[in-house]
Write a protein that holds these residues in place. Sequence first.
Motif, PDB file in Angstrom:
ATOM      1  N   LYS A 302      -5.415   8.028  -8.861  1.00 16.12           N
ATOM      2  CA  LYS A 302      -6.503   6.988  -8.905  1.00 16.12           C
ATOM      3  C   LYS A 302      -6.073   5.897  -9.736  1.00 16.12           C
ATOM      4  CE  LYS A 302     -10.096  10.425  -7.907  1.00 16.12           C
ATOM      5  NZ  LYS A 302     -11.020  11.382  -8.640  1.00 16.12           N
ATOM      6  N   ASN A 305      -3.558   3.827  -7.399  1.00 16.26           N
ATOM      7  CA  ASN A 305      -4.167   3.255  -6.299  1.00 16.26           C
ATOM      8  C   ASN A 305      -5.549   2.309  -6.499  1.00 16.26           C
ATOM      9  OD1 ASN A 305      -2.385   4.227  -4.096  1.00 16.26           O
ATOM     10  ND2 ASN A 305      -3.382   5.914  -4.263  1.00 16.26           N
ATOM     11  N   ILE A 306      -6.131   2.701  -7.557  1.00 15.69           N
ATOM     12  CA  ILE A 306      -7.194   2.070  -8.087  1.00 15.69           C
ATOM     13  C   ILE A 306      -6.923   1.079  -9.102  1.00 15.69           C
ATOM     14  CG2 ILE A 306      -9.856   2.191  -8.542  1.00 15.69           C
ATOM     15  CD1 ILE A 306      -9.877   4.808  -7.094  1.00 15.69           C
ATOM     16  N   ARG A 309      -4.023  -1.273  -8.942  1.00 13.63           N
ATOM     17  CA  ARG A 309      -4.331  -2.689  -8.039  1.00 13.63           C
ATOM     18  C   ARG A 309      -5.465  -3.437  -8.694  1.00 13.63           C
ATOM     19  NH1 ARG A 309      -3.882   0.498  -2.241  1.00 13.63           N
ATOM     20  NH2 ARG A 309      -2.244  -0.664  -1.534  1.00 13.63           N
ATOM     21  N   ASN A 428       2.300   2.304  -3.571  1.00 16.91           N
ATOM     22  CA  ASN A 428       0.968   2.822  -3.262  1.00 16.91           C
ATOM     23  C   ASN A 428       1.002   3.949  -2.181  1.00 16.91           C
ATOM     24  OD1 ASN A 428       0.112  -0.214  -4.641  1.00 16.91           O
ATOM     25  ND2 ASN A 428      -1.107   1.746  -5.512  1.00 16.91           N
ATOM     26  N   GLU A 432      -3.665  -1.743   1.201  1.00 18.69           N
ATOM     27  CA  GLU A 432      -4.962  -1.962   0.727  1.00 18.69           C
ATOM     28  C   GLU A 432      -6.121  -2.227   1.735  1.00 18.69           C
ATOM     29  OE1 GLU A 432      -6.394  -4.869  -2.963  1.00 18.69           O
ATOM     30  OE2 GLU A 432      -4.309  -5.249  -2.202  1.00 18.69           O
ATOM     31  N   LYS A 439      -7.133   5.938   4.799  1.00 20.04           N
ATOM     32  CA  LYS A 439      -6.734   6.163   3.361  1.00 20.04           C
ATOM     33  C   LYS A 439      -6.893   7.522   2.955  1.00 20.04           C
ATOM     34  CE  LYS A 439      -7.674   1.203   1.709  1.00 20.04           C
ATOM     35  NZ  LYS A 439      -8.600   0.321   1.632  1.00 20.04           N
ATOM     36  N   PRO A 475     -10.864   0.979  -1.339  1.00 17.30           N
ATOM     37  CA  PRO A 475     -10.137   2.140  -1.788  1.00 17.30           C
ATOM     38  C   PRO A 475     -11.034   3.292  -1.691  1.00 17.30           C
ATOM     39  CG  PRO A 475      -9.871   0.384  -3.212  1.00 17.30           C
ATOM     40  CD  PRO A 475     -11.090  -0.089  -2.207  1.00 17.30           C
ATOM     41  N   PHE A 513     -14.963   0.978  -4.800  1.00 22.81           N
ATOM     42  CA  PHE A 513     -14.432   1.829  -4.208  1.00 22.81           C
ATOM     43  C   PHE A 513     -15.534   2.779  -3.507  1.00 22.81           C
ATOM     44  CE2 PHE A 513     -13.950   3.539  -8.770  1.00 22.81           C
ATOM     45  CZ  PHE A 513     -14.983   4.353  -8.657  1.00 22.81           C
TER      46      PHE A 513
END
Length: 547
Positions: A302, A305-306, A309, A428, A432, A439, A475, A513
Motif C-alpha cells: 500500500k 501503490n497508494i 503515488r 508499481n 494507475e 488491480k 487503487p 481508493f
Amino acid sequence: MKTDIEIAQEHKLIPIDELAHSAGLADSEFEPYGRDKAKVSLDPARKEKGRLILVTATSGMPAGSGKTTTSIALAQGLKKIGKSAALALREPSLGPVFGMKGGAAGGGYSQVLPMEAINLHFTGDMHAITAANNLLAALLDNARHQGQVVLKEIYWRRVLDVNDRMLRNIVSGLGGSANGIPTEAGFDITAASELMAVLCLANDLDDLRARIDRIVLGLRPDGTPFTCKELGATGSLVALLLEASRPNLVQSIEGNIAFVHGGPFANIAHGCNSVAATRAALKLADYAITEAGFGSDLGAEKFFNIKCRAAGFKPAAVVIVTSTKALKWHGGVPLPEIGQPNLEAVKKGMVNLDAHIANLKNFGPNIVVSLNHFHTDTEEEIEAIRARCAELGVRFAVSDGFARGGEGATELAEQVVAAAAEPHELVNTYAEDAPILEKLDAIVTKVYGGAGAKLAPAALKDLKRLEDLGFGNLPVCVAKTPFSLTADPKALGAPKGFTLPVERLILNAGSGFVVAMAGSIMRMPGLPKKPAAMSIDVVDGRITGLA
C-alpha cells in the motif's frame, strides 16, 4: 532488563524548543505542546533533501515483528555513524494499546518519547478524527430526520478508538420518531476511518478539504452518490481536523527527531503515517526512516501503490524486519516454543522470508534484511539466515537496537546507507488506470503469490455499482489478515496458487481508493481473553504496565 516504561521514564528528555532548534526549525515553524512535544508547520519553501527508507517485515505473528523498534534503532544507528536521520512513524491506536498488542512506540533502548503520551492521548489527533467522523454521522442522520435528504443506502459508519466487538453492527434510532430513523449501523475502529486515510494522504489543507468534499456518504433512491460537500459538512470537519493535520514532533531515546502522525492499520486500512510527517522528515534530515504496518504484503504494497503515488515519494531502500521467532512460527513451531533453539524450523520458515524478498524486488528499491535480535538466538540460526540472504543477493544485518540502542544498529545503518546509494527505478504493481478487478488480481499474483481474486456475490454487486458511479479505476486497499500471505491466518509459510476471497468492495472516494474486504477481516477488532488494559495502572502518579 528493565521494562520499556521503566527505561522511558528514567530517560531525561531534551526540551522540545531545544530539540526543534537543533533540527533547524524556526520559532514560527513549531508550537510546543508542553515540554516534550510540538505541532509542526514547516515553511512550504523548504526543499526535500533526504533519502526515504521504508521499513517493513515478513508476515506477522501474535508477538509482533519489531518494525517500530527496528525503525527507531536504525535512525539512532545512522546518527552513531555520523548521518542525520529523522523518523516518520504512525501514532498508536488505543485499540491495541489496551487490547492484545500493546503500545507502538518502540521498545527497550529504541523508543520514541514520551512513550506514555504517545501511546495514550498524545496531542489529541485520534480524538479529533473520532469526533469529526462522528459529527459527520450525526449531521447526516439529522439531515435524514429533517427530511432534507433521502438515501436508499448509507455508507458512513461511526468510529471509536477502542476495541469493542459489540459495536460492530448495531441498530440506531430506536424509540420512536423523536429519536430519528431506525437504521442498521455500526462502528469501525478510528484507525479504519476514511477520515484517517484522508488526513494521512492529504498533501496540504486545500487537499484535505477537497478529499473531505469527495467523501461519498450514501446513495440516493436514483442511485447517485451523496457527498460530504452536498451535505455542507466539510467546513466543520476541516475545523475539527485543523490541529490534527499538523505533524507531531517528539524524539527518540537518543535524541533523533521523530514525527509521529496518523495511524491507519495496515490490515484494514493503508497502514502508513501521514504524507505531511514523511515530507517533514525528508526536509530536515539526510535520511527519513518510515514504516508501513505488518508485512510487505500489506503495508509495503500500500505504501508503494497508494502513498507513493499520492505524494510522489521514491524510496531509496527498503528494510525487511524478521526474527528467528517469526521464522520459527512460520516453520510450524507453536507460539510458546518459538524462543527455543530450532535451526530446522528457522530453515523451514525462511520460505516466508523468501516470498517477501521476491515481492519487494518487484518494486525496485534495494533491500536490506534486518534480523531483530533476541538473546535466545543461536549463532547457527543467525548464520543460516545470513547465508540465505547472500544466496538471494540481498544485504543482511543483525539489529540489536532493543538491548543496545543505536550502537546495536550500526551494522544495519551502514548496510542501509550502501543500499540507498545504488540507483533504481520504482515499479508499481499495477497501472494507475487499470480496472479494480485487474488491480486486485495483480496484487494477489505478484505480491501474495496466489492465483487471483474471487469476488463473492455481494462484492460483484459492489463492483458493478462502483463502475456505474465512475469509480471503477481507483487503487485497491486490501483488508486481510496480517498473519498469512493469504486471507487465512492459519496458512503460514508461503502458500502458492490460492484464490483470495473478497467479500465486499467499500468505496473510499475521499482517500481515493477502494477497500477490498478479504476473508473474515473485521474493521472493529475485539478484545482478547486477557486485555492489556487489565495490567495498566497509576502508582504514585506514574503510569505502570504500559508495554
